[in-house]
Design a protein around this motif. Structure first.
Motif, mmCIF file in Angstrom:
data_model
loop_
_atom_site.group_PDB
_atom_site.id
_atom_site.type_symbol
_atom_site.label_atom_id
_atom_site.label_comp_id
_atom_site.label_asym_id
_atom_site.label_seq_id
_atom_site.Cartn_x
_atom_site.Cartn_y
_atom_site.Cartn_z
ATOM 1 N N PRO A 6 55.373 4.263 111.143
ATOM 2 C CA PRO A 6 56.267 5.133 109.389
ATOM 3 C C PRO A 6 55.484 5.489 109.156
ATOM 4 O O PRO A 6 53.971 6.085 109.084
ATOM 5 C CB PRO A 6 55.635 3.327 108.940
ATOM 6 N N LYS A 7 56.127 6.669 107.854
ATOM 7 C CA LYS A 7 55.383 8.169 107.027
ATOM 8 C C LYS A 7 55.190 8.891 108.062
ATOM 9 O O LYS A 7 54.123 9.733 107.810
ATOM 10 C CB LYS A 7 53.729 7.707 106.347
ATOM 11 N N LYS A 8 55.011 8.983 109.033
ATOM 12 C CA LYS A 8 55.196 10.434 110.303
ATOM 13 C C LYS A 8 56.371 10.778 111.037
ATOM 14 O O LYS A 8 57.355 9.667 111.255
ATOM 15 C CB LYS A 8 53.965 9.572 111.538
ATOM 16 N N PRO A 9 56.488 11.769 110.835
ATOM 17 C CA PRO A 9 57.584 12.451 111.886
ATOM 18 C C PRO A 9 58.190 12.024 113.123
ATOM 19 O O PRO A 9 57.262 12.115 114.044
ATOM 20 C CB PRO A 9 57.561 14.264 110.830
ATOM 21 N N THR A 10 59.454 11.639 113.410
ATOM 22 C CA THR A 10 59.545 11.285 115.049
ATOM 23 C C THR A 10 60.698 12.196 115.033
ATOM 24 O O THR A 10 60.910 13.673 114.504
ATOM 25 C CB THR A 10 59.905 10.330 114.621
ATOM 26 N N TYR A 53 61.915 10.554 109.708
ATOM 27 C CA TYR A 53 61.063 10.023 109.992
ATOM 28 C C TYR A 53 61.422 8.500 109.889
ATOM 29 O O TYR A 53 62.330 7.947 109.245
ATOM 30 C CB TYR A 53 60.305 9.818 107.866
ATOM 31 N N PRO A 54 61.093 7.955 110.764
ATOM 32 C CA PRO A 54 61.585 5.987 110.901
ATOM 33 C C PRO A 54 60.958 5.162 109.624
ATOM 34 O O PRO A 54 60.563 5.437 108.954
ATOM 35 C CB PRO A 54 60.522 5.522 112.304
ATOM 36 N N PHE A 55 62.462 4.479 109.806
ATOM 37 C CA PHE A 55 62.082 3.210 108.594
ATOM 38 C C PHE A 55 61.865 1.637 109.371
ATOM 39 O O PHE A 55 63.589 1.786 109.565
ATOM 40 C CB PHE A 55 63.027 3.638 107.299
ATOM 41 N N VAL A 56 60.862 1.332 109.812
ATOM 42 C CA VAL A 56 61.347 -0.341 109.705
ATOM 43 C C VAL A 56 60.775 -1.002 108.988
ATOM 44 O O VAL A 56 60.371 -1.153 107.921
ATOM 45 C CB VAL A 56 59.738 -0.462 110.598
ATOM 46 N N ASP A 57 61.828 -2.064 109.098
ATOM 47 C CA ASP A 57 62.273 -3.618 108.185
ATOM 48 C C ASP A 57 62.448 -4.085 109.246
ATOM 49 O O ASP A 57 63.342 -4.138 109.750
ATOM 50 C CB ASP A 57 63.308 -2.678 107.408
#
Length: 865
Positions: free
Chosen positions: A386-390, A417-421
């Motif tokens: 999270p919070k880092k470009p991918t 930017y990934p968002f994990v949920d």
């Protein structure tokens, strides 16, 4: 005050500032002395509540419409006003905000700069503006502060390519008097000012003005040129002079109050003020600034001139905003050959001819969901921290987004930017945009009303709707019992019941009067069924005698015709048409049977199912889990149906092709997938247009084929296109059964009523004291079981039998025996009678022949006792 109290002037010109004008206008209003102002432009002073105030110039708010229209003309979606922190600077802000918002133009901030601001203070304000995406600014301040502002803006690089500066008439009217370094810093700035048409009168006035000005101010060097304020002042004096001349005042007196305690209270009231005011308001003439005409106490302006500053040496008019609220490149069509519905070419800041896009931002931070299923829409093969470009972000939604960006008229850099949920809850992902953690969110995000409260969505790029997927029912055409399938059990049982009921009613009506409905109990019981079922093929040969039974059969045959035709058509369809019948037809069936229902984990579909009052819900994440749950069925831990959005179901059917699954029931409305941006983002409109360009062309077809989502290659079944046979239900025939049941019941009641009335004497004769109710009922039934000898059909029957005609079941001898006169004898069924009618098959009877040797009906008579 001295002019009003001591000199008792009849009218006042001036003053120069809006603050001074406010105080004097209130005094003039009390004294009823007209006040003509040629320089007070603040909208806070209005003739609507100060009727003796006459504005001989332009209200600042009048130019806000032209500025807002100019911003809209160039499709800029965001503007930041910069104004002088004073009464003058604040005057235009309310009307400017209203006009901008009326055109759906966002105002992310308002920047006020004090009059005495230092360079450091101005720099701080300007650096603050660089944090916003917008690069369009509207400046409203006096020339001194405006000069400092543009010098500092040039110093920090805000007068470069991509910026837009719009300046009001406070600077536009005096642009020629500003210092050369200020004008050089303002290159590319657009000025709005009242239009003054060149004329001989202005040329003559300018010469005289320059001469007089140099005589009065010999120490001032440089070019001297009158501006619009001098023109307005000149026209205002003329207007007052014309009004006074029309009035021809002979007694300019004031009425002095006698009880005043202060100097202000002792100011008198002009006796000629109201009349003079009206004469001034009615005055119209051609002045230096154009036609002098007052409307509602304010000068009517014909047009605004838009001037483009081109370096320190020149400024060029690029168009006009007219009273018709349109832009024209020339105020008169005869001047020039330009397209008069547009503007001339503009030199923008940075010496650029390219229209600025109105904003300038770093790379967009685009949030993408980390999915656990349906990776055809969004898949991340790179880092998921999270919070880092991918990188390595692919999928149908990603391809549509990137194709839309290619259709923009400008480059828009971005990073994913990934968002994990773990809950796969897209509501939290969308909230990241409103919390300013992401500049946009891209993925399979459904447009929902509750989400639009804090983000703006683009137009949808997928089909909308939620459908139900179920297993296809087993093909019953291979079963030996298929003939039972067209009708449900309830309809079969009801049909059998009505067959028996109809036959019974006909038997009851015909039994006493129709020999064909007589015989032994088993014969008559069989006749009831045989007669009713023979109506299926209209093969009943028994002749009906009573009109009541005929009416019953007419209605019943009509019902049988409809039932048999429907059964035949449905059975033929089952035997000849490919069967893709869903195992579940609608939501009501799920609710009534309490079946388990599946949905995608984290989807809003769960809320939809709860609204449909479905309680046994199970979440799944992948299309394979969908298939496994449907195959297991609700009795084995699976589900009877899966609800999901159409794009996901396309993926499901593309991965599980064949005839095992189908859709059923209605399609519930949804708004499709869209991309989320902050509210009032300028990108929403542009990307929405780009999405339309993508979806209407071959690009979208290629993307759908790539991810196996094109409807041509996916066997996506729907209730409207699936060929199947719908099973007949009891409800479809309930009306027919009610009709025939009601007719049969009414005819039966009518017959019983007539029988009881006709045979009332005989029936009442059996009711004697000491006889039990059961015995009475048996006697009544025995009486009913006897022939009705008064019936023409019975008499005809016995008459034809005695002449060698048809012999009934009661014929017992080949020899004709006349019917005896049994008057006075007891009924054959009466237990007190010594006579019984019996069959010849049971015993050998003695024949009783009447003495008269008549040719009556022969009977068998056994003498007992």
């Amino acid at each position: 005050m001295d002019l009003l109290k001591n000199s008792e002037v009849q009218a006042i010109m001036g003053p120069q500032t809006s603050t001074e004008t406010t105080f004097i206008a209130n005094m003039c209003n009390k004294s009823q002395v007209p006040l003509l102002s040629f320089s007070a432009t603040s909208p806070s002073i209005s003739p609507s509540y100060l009727p003796f105030f006459v504005r001989a110039n332009i209200n600042d708010s009048a130019q806000s419409v032209s500025i807002a229209a100019f911003v809209q003309h160039f499709s800029w979606h965001s503007v930041v006003p910069i104004y002088e922190d004073s009464e003058y600077g604040l005057g235009i802000i309310p009307s400017l905000i209203d006009d901008l918002q009326l055109r759906d133009i966002d105002i992310p901030d308002l920047v006020a700069i004090p009059i005495e601001a230092t360079d450091e203070h101005i720099d701080a304000k300007l650096y603050h503006l660089t944090k916003f995406q917008t690069r369009v600014f509207v400046v409203h301040m006096l020339p001194v502060l405006a000069s400092c502002l543009f010098l500092r803006a040039e110093e920090i690089g805000m007068m470069s390519k991509g910026y837009v500066w719009l300046v009001t008439d406070s600077v536009g009217n005096v642009i020629d008097t500003l210092q050369s370094d200020v004008r050089r810093a303002m290159e590319g700035v657009l000025l709005f000012r009242p239009y003054v048409a060149p004329s001989y009168a202005i040329k003559n006035f300018s010469i005289r003005f320059k001469t007089t000005f140099r005589q009065d101010n010999p120490g001032i060097q440089g070019p001297i040129k009158p501006n619009v304020y001098q023109f307005w002042a000149y026209d205002a004096v003329w207007a007052m002079a014309i009004g006074v001349e029309k009035l021809s005042m002979t007694n300019p007196s004031f009425v002095i109050p006698q009880n005043g305690t202060t100097d202000l209270d002792r100011v008198g009231v002009s006796q000629n003020g109201l009349t003079l005011l009206q004469e001034i308001l009615d005055t119209t003439f051609n002045g230096l600034a154009g036609t002098f005409q007052l409307v509602d106490g304010q000068l009517l302006l014909s047009a605004f001139e838009i001037v483009n500053v081109i370096g320190y040496k020149s400024a060029r008019t690029i168009g006009f905003w007219t009273q018709d609220q349109v832009f024209k490149c020339e105020i008169e069509s005869s001047k020039g050959s330009c397209n008069n519905n547009s503007l001339k070419s503009i030199i923008w800041p940075g010496d650029s001819n390219e229209k600025p896009k109105g904003w300038d931002i770093p790379k967009l931070k685009v949030g993408v969901p980390v999915k656990h299923g349906f990776l055809e829409f969004v898949s991340i093969t790179g880092s998921k921290e999270p919070k880092k470009p991918t990188h390595g972000v692919t999928g149908f939604s990603i391809d549509v987004f990137e194709a839309a960006l290619k259709n923009l008229s400008y480059a828009l850099p971005f990073e994913y930017y990934p968002f994990v949920d773990d809950n796969d809850a897209y509501d939290d992902l969308v909230c990241e945009v409103s919390n300013k953690n992401f500049d946009a969110v891209v993925g399979d995000i459904t447009i929902r009303f509750n989400r639009t409260r804090y983000v703006d969505f683009t137009l949808p790029y997928t089909e909308s709707g939620v459908s139900m997927v179920v297993r296809v029912r087993t093909d019953t055409s291979k079963s030996i019992w298929i003939f039972l399938t067209p009708l449900p059990t309830k309809l079969w049982l009801t049909s059998f019941a009505f067959f028996f009921f109809t036959g019974f009613v006909v038997w009851v009506i015909e039994h006493r009067i129709n020999p064909e409905f007589r015989g032994t109990p088993w014969q008559q019981f069989g006749l009831i069924y045989y007669f009713a079922f023979s109506t299926l093929v209209f093969a009943h040969k028994e002749k009906l005698v009573s009109n009541l039974s005929r009416f019953v059969i007419i209605v019943w045959v009509f019902v049988v015709l409809i039932l048999t035709q429907s059964y035949t058509a449905n059975l033929a369809s089952m035997l000849t048409v490919q069967q893709l019948q869903p195992s579940i037809h609608d939501v009501n069936e799920l609710k009534s049977r309490g079946y388990a229902v599946g949905y995608q984990h984290g989807s809003f579909v769960k809320e939809l199912l709860e609204d449909l009052q479905l309680t046994n819900l199970k979440p799944y994440s992948t299309h394979q889990e969908y298939a496994d749950a449907l195959d297991q069925g609700t009795d084995n831990g699976g589900v009877a149906a899966i609800f999901d959005e159409i794009p996901y179901l396309k993926v499901f059917f593309s991965k599980h092709a064949g005839d095992k699954y189908t859709t059923a029931g209605p399609t519930y409305k949804a708004d499709g997938f869209g991309f989320a941006f902050p509210t009032r983002s300028p990108f929403v409109v542009d990307i929405s247009r780009a999405i339309l360009s993508v979806t209407e062309g071959d690009v979208m077809n290629g993307i759908e084929r790539k991810w196996e989502l094109d409807t041509k290659s996916v066997t996506f079944l729907s209730q409207s296109t699936t060929t199947n046979s719908t099973r007949l239900e009891f409800y479809n025939f309930a009306g027919f059964f009610i009709l025939t049941g009601a007719i049969s019941g009414l005819m039966l009641l009518a017959y019983l009523a007539m029988f009881i009335y006709k045979e009332r004497v005989e029936l009442l004769s059996h009711v004697t004291p000491g006889r039990s109710p059961l015995k009475i009922v048996r006697l009544w039934f025995g009486h009913y079981d006897d022939f009705d000898h008064n019936s023409p059909s019975v008499r005809q029957y016995f008459r034809s039998s005695s002449t060698g005609g048809r012999r009934g079941s009661h014929e017992t001898s080949a020899r004709a025996v006349p019917l005896p006169d049994l008057t006075g004898l007891a009924s054959p069924m009466s237990p007190t009678s010594e006579f019984n009618f019996t069959s010849t098959r049971e015993r050998t009877p003695e024949l009783f022949t009447p003495s008269n040797g008549g040719s009556g009906e022969e009977v068998e008579l056994t003498v007992q006792g």
